[in-house]
Write a protein that holds these residues in place. Structure first.
Motif, short mmCIF file in Angstrom:
data_model
loop_
_atom_site.label_atom_id
_atom_site.label_comp_id
_atom_site.label_asym_id
_atom_site.label_seq_id
_atom_site.Cartn_x
_atom_site.Cartn_y
_atom_site.Cartn_z
N PHE A 340 14.29 -7.70 5.65
CA PHE A 340 14.12 -6.55 4.76
C PHE A 340 13.25 -5.52 5.46
O PHE A 340 12.51 -5.84 6.40
CB PHE A 340 13.47 -6.99 3.43
N LEU A 341 13.34 -4.28 5.02
CA LEU A 341 12.51 -3.20 5.58
C LEU A 341 11.59 -2.60 4.53
O LEU A 341 10.59 -1.99 4.86
CB LEU A 341 13.40 -2.10 6.16
N ALA A 342 11.98 -2.75 3.26
CA ALA A 342 11.18 -2.17 2.18
C ALA A 342 11.32 -3.08 0.97
O ALA A 342 12.31 -3.79 0.82
CB ALA A 342 11.67 -0.77 1.84
N SER A 343 10.31 -3.05 0.12
CA SER A 343 10.36 -3.82 -1.11
C SER A 343 9.47 -3.12 -2.14
O SER A 343 8.96 -2.03 -1.88
CB SER A 343 9.85 -5.25 -0.87
N HIS A 344 9.29 -3.77 -3.28
CA HIS A 344 8.42 -3.22 -4.32
C HIS A 344 6.97 -3.16 -3.85
O HIS A 344 6.17 -2.43 -4.41
CB HIS A 344 8.53 -4.07 -5.58
N ASP A 345 6.63 -3.97 -2.84
CA ASP A 345 5.28 -3.93 -2.27
C ASP A 345 5.28 -2.99 -1.07
O ASP A 345 6.29 -2.37 -0.75
CB ASP A 345 4.85 -5.34 -1.84
N GLY A 346 4.15 -2.93 -0.39
CA GLY A 346 4.05 -2.05 0.77
C GLY A 346 4.50 -2.75 2.05
O GLY A 346 5.04 -3.86 2.02
N ILE A 347 4.26 -2.09 3.17
CA ILE A 347 4.56 -2.66 4.49
C ILE A 347 3.37 -3.54 4.87
O ILE A 347 2.27 -3.04 5.14
CB ILE A 347 4.77 -1.55 5.54
N GLY A 348 3.58 -4.86 4.82
CA GLY A 348 2.47 -5.79 5.10
C GLY A 348 1.99 -5.67 6.54
O GLY A 348 2.79 -5.57 7.47
N LEU A 349 0.67 -5.68 6.70
CA LEU A 349 0.09 -5.55 8.05
C LEU A 349 -0.42 -6.87 8.61
O LEU A 349 -0.58 -7.01 9.82
CB LEU A 349 -1.03 -4.51 8.03
N ARG A 350 -0.66 -7.86 7.75
CA ARG A 350 -1.07 -9.18 8.26
C ARG A 350 -0.03 -9.75 9.22
O ARG A 350 -0.37 -10.40 10.21
CB ARG A 350 -1.34 -10.16 7.11
N PRO A 351 1.27 -9.54 8.96
CA PRO A 351 2.27 -10.08 9.88
C PRO A 351 2.29 -9.41 11.26
O PRO A 351 3.05 -9.83 12.12
CB PRO A 351 3.60 -9.83 9.14
#
Length: 585
Positions: A340-351
């Motif tokens: 996926f590239l986008a979701s209801h959440d933001g772009i996670g930075l921990r990964p």
């Protein structure tokens, strides 16, 4: 009376329960679990390592009420839209939490067993499940402070009296890893005095206590209900935090993995076509552990893909994306990735931890802020505040480059990103706003006070119909993305478990090879990740000389297998030796 020997299913269930509840009578608990789940102990075990998906599987991620039409239940509006407009494009719909809730746009569940009346009824969910596979959220880590369970907890009555995780405020909880900056414990006045409950996320989201087997039994009832209503794909929300032990990180604990194995055992015996997906927004190596030995999640979210792909497209350098994908293990049969590239959440930075340098991460964050994005933070065990996610719509995230800012290549960049996601090993998942090129919703952020609202726009169907039927970027995005989905669904080389091999074509061209499970179709995907034309020689791809090669996107035939190909900014090709036929479920 002679003892009846335990069935294979009972033996396996007891083995999981003994690791979770070593002090209990697990033979009796296993019988309770099976009875609660309405599962016959003699149920046949499904064959392992089955791929319950193929190249035709594409998921749509959406809230139940993202599309609204006056006088109509939003779930009905959504069903009509996907059936009329997306039957050739998607196979599955991920319905984000559609239950009564108190905050977090559905993820503070007040009642797991009813549909929020503002969205519709269970009948609407069941009707959707007859036309598409439906994925539902199992918000398993926590529930709302306004739920009946928590009211019962405060009153000291069941169900709920011991459903929530309590901790000593004087205990050493400094090692706990969590994604928020708010205090971990919430003080609560109860009939039995002052208690301190654990809140991984917010003080309205109280963590459940799975050390109490009654919580497990309650969730088995809930899962059975969802199965009865037609839900077959289960997203285990925030499951990494499920089990807590003060003095530890309380994330990714062995008991959490054991619980997932237990839930999978029950679910796949009830419905062999069911699929479990773990939502674990954590560093990549930890995320991979949720496959287990092909006995935990069927799919895991490829959380490193969004930040690394967006970073590649705004910098014009795909080195980190390529390096990461080369390090990723091919998924075993019976497991795969959810891309996926986008979701209801933001772009996670921990990964991105261990994948992008601090300077590169800072550049990405500043670029996204320049394009209207917001930054959310988390607290480390040492008390530091660290970037956690970028909140921005995918359309805005790709509106320009880090060097030049917004430019004329936004649409091309957006389609290139979608083309990468569609072609990679795994099942692609499209957030509904990525179908329309929806912009940042700053008004919604202002109204809610939450950064995540930036990418949770509500479309009025009249406005959406107008946008999709007139000369707008929304129309262009929708037509182009749905065309790509239809091409993808026809290609055996895009099977989620087909062979994938990353090619070395420099830092500006991102390329990989896919080959169908029967080895009959080969496909080379090559992407220009820059805002300048880039060329390569077909000789670099080692095309089979006896085959006819065609770009599936443009249908151009490449007769000269040694010729030079020039890709315009963000252009890509899907070169295949055979053109697959569409397979619609």
């Amino acid at each position: 009376m002679e003892n009846v020997p335990l069935s294979h299913l009972e033996q396996r269930l007891i083995a999981h329960l003994q690791l979770l509840y070593p002090d209990l009578d697990n033979v009796e608990l296993a019988k309770k679990c099976l009875a609660t789940f309405h599962l016959d102990p003699m149920t046949e075990t499904p064959r392992p390592h089955r791929n319950i998906w193929d190249q035709s599987d594409i998921m749509l991620i959406t809230y139940a009420d993202t599309l609204r039409r006056e006088g109509e239940a939003p779930l009905e509006t959504l069903h009509k839209f996907v059936k009329n407009k997306l039957s050739d494009s998607i196979s599955a719909v991920h319905l984000l939490p559609f239950f009564p809730y108190s905050s977090d746009d559905g993820f503070s569940v007040m009642d797991y067993t009813t549909v929020n009346p503002s969205c519709g009824k269970w009948d609407h969910v069941s009707a959707l499940s007859k036309d598409f596979k439906v994925m539902g959220d199992l918000v398993i880590n926590h529930c709302s402070s306004r739920s009946m369970w928590f009211e019962n907890f405060k009153a000291g009555v069941d169900p709920g009296a011991s459903f929530f995780y309590e901790a000593d405020p004087n205990a050493d909880l400094s090692a706990v890893v969590r994604p928020r900056t708010s205090p971990l414990l919430r003080e609560v006045q109860t009939k039995n005095g002052e208690k301190h409950v654990w809140c991984t996320f917010s003080h309205d989201q109280i963590d459940l206590n799975f050390e109490n087997p009654n919580v497990l039994l309650e969730f088995l009832r809930i899962i059975r209900l969802y199965l009865e209503k037609g839900i077959r794909w289960f997203r285990l929300d925030a499951v990494a935090f499920l089990w807590k032990i003060p003095g530890t990180t309380s994330i990714n604990l062995p008991q959490t993995h054991e619980m997932i194995r237990l839930l999978r055992l029950m679910i796949e015996h009830y419905a062999p076509d069911a699929v479990i997906i773990t939502e674990t927004n954590i560093p990549n190596q930890e995320n991979l552990t949720y496959f287990g030995n092909a006995n935990e999640a069927h799919l895991i979210y490829n959380f490193s893909l969004p930040p690394l792909l967006i970073n590649s497209l705004v910098t014009g350098n795909c080195s980190h994306l390529k390096q990461w994908l080369m390090s990723m293990p091919p998924a075993q049969q019976g497991t795969t990735y959810l891309n996926f590239l986008a979701s209801h959440d933001g772009i996670g930075l921990r990964p991105t931890e261990g994948l992008l340098s601090e300077w590169e991460l800072e550049t990405l964050i500043n670029t996204m802020k320049r394009f209207g994005g917001k930054l959310s933070a988390r607290t480390t065990p040492q008390g530091e505040s660290k970037p956690y996610e970028i909140n921005i719509s995918l359309w805005n995230a790709l509106s320009g480059s880090a060097q030049q800012g917004p430019d004329q290549w936004q649409f091309a960049r957006f389609l290139c990103a979608t083309g990468v996601m569609m072609a990679l090993e795994g099942v692609p998942a499209l957030y509904i706003h990525s179908l329309f090129g929806t912009e940042n919703d700053m008004e919604r952020v202002s109204n809610t006070g939450h950064f995540r609202s930036i990418n949770r726009h509500i479309w009025d169907m009249e406005d959406l119909d107008h946008a999709l039927n007139t000369n707008t970027h929304h129309q262009k995005v929708f037509q182009s993305v749905t065309k790509l989905t239809q091409i993808r669904r026809a290609q055996p080389a895009f099977h989620p478990n087909a062979t994938q091999y990353i090619l070395h074509m420099g830092e500006n061209l991102f390329a990989f090879w896919r080959q169908s499970l029967d080895r009959r179709q080969s496909l080379f995907a090559v992407y220009n990740m820059t805002d300048q034309p880039q060329s390569f020689n077909l000789s670099e791809l080692n095309l089979i000389a006896t085959d006819v090669w065609m770009d599936l996107v443009t249908e151009q035939i490449y007769e000269d297998h040694l010729g030079k190909v020039t890709l315009m900014p963000y252009q890509f090709v899907w070169l295949a030796n055979k053109k697959g036929k569409i397979k619609i479920n």
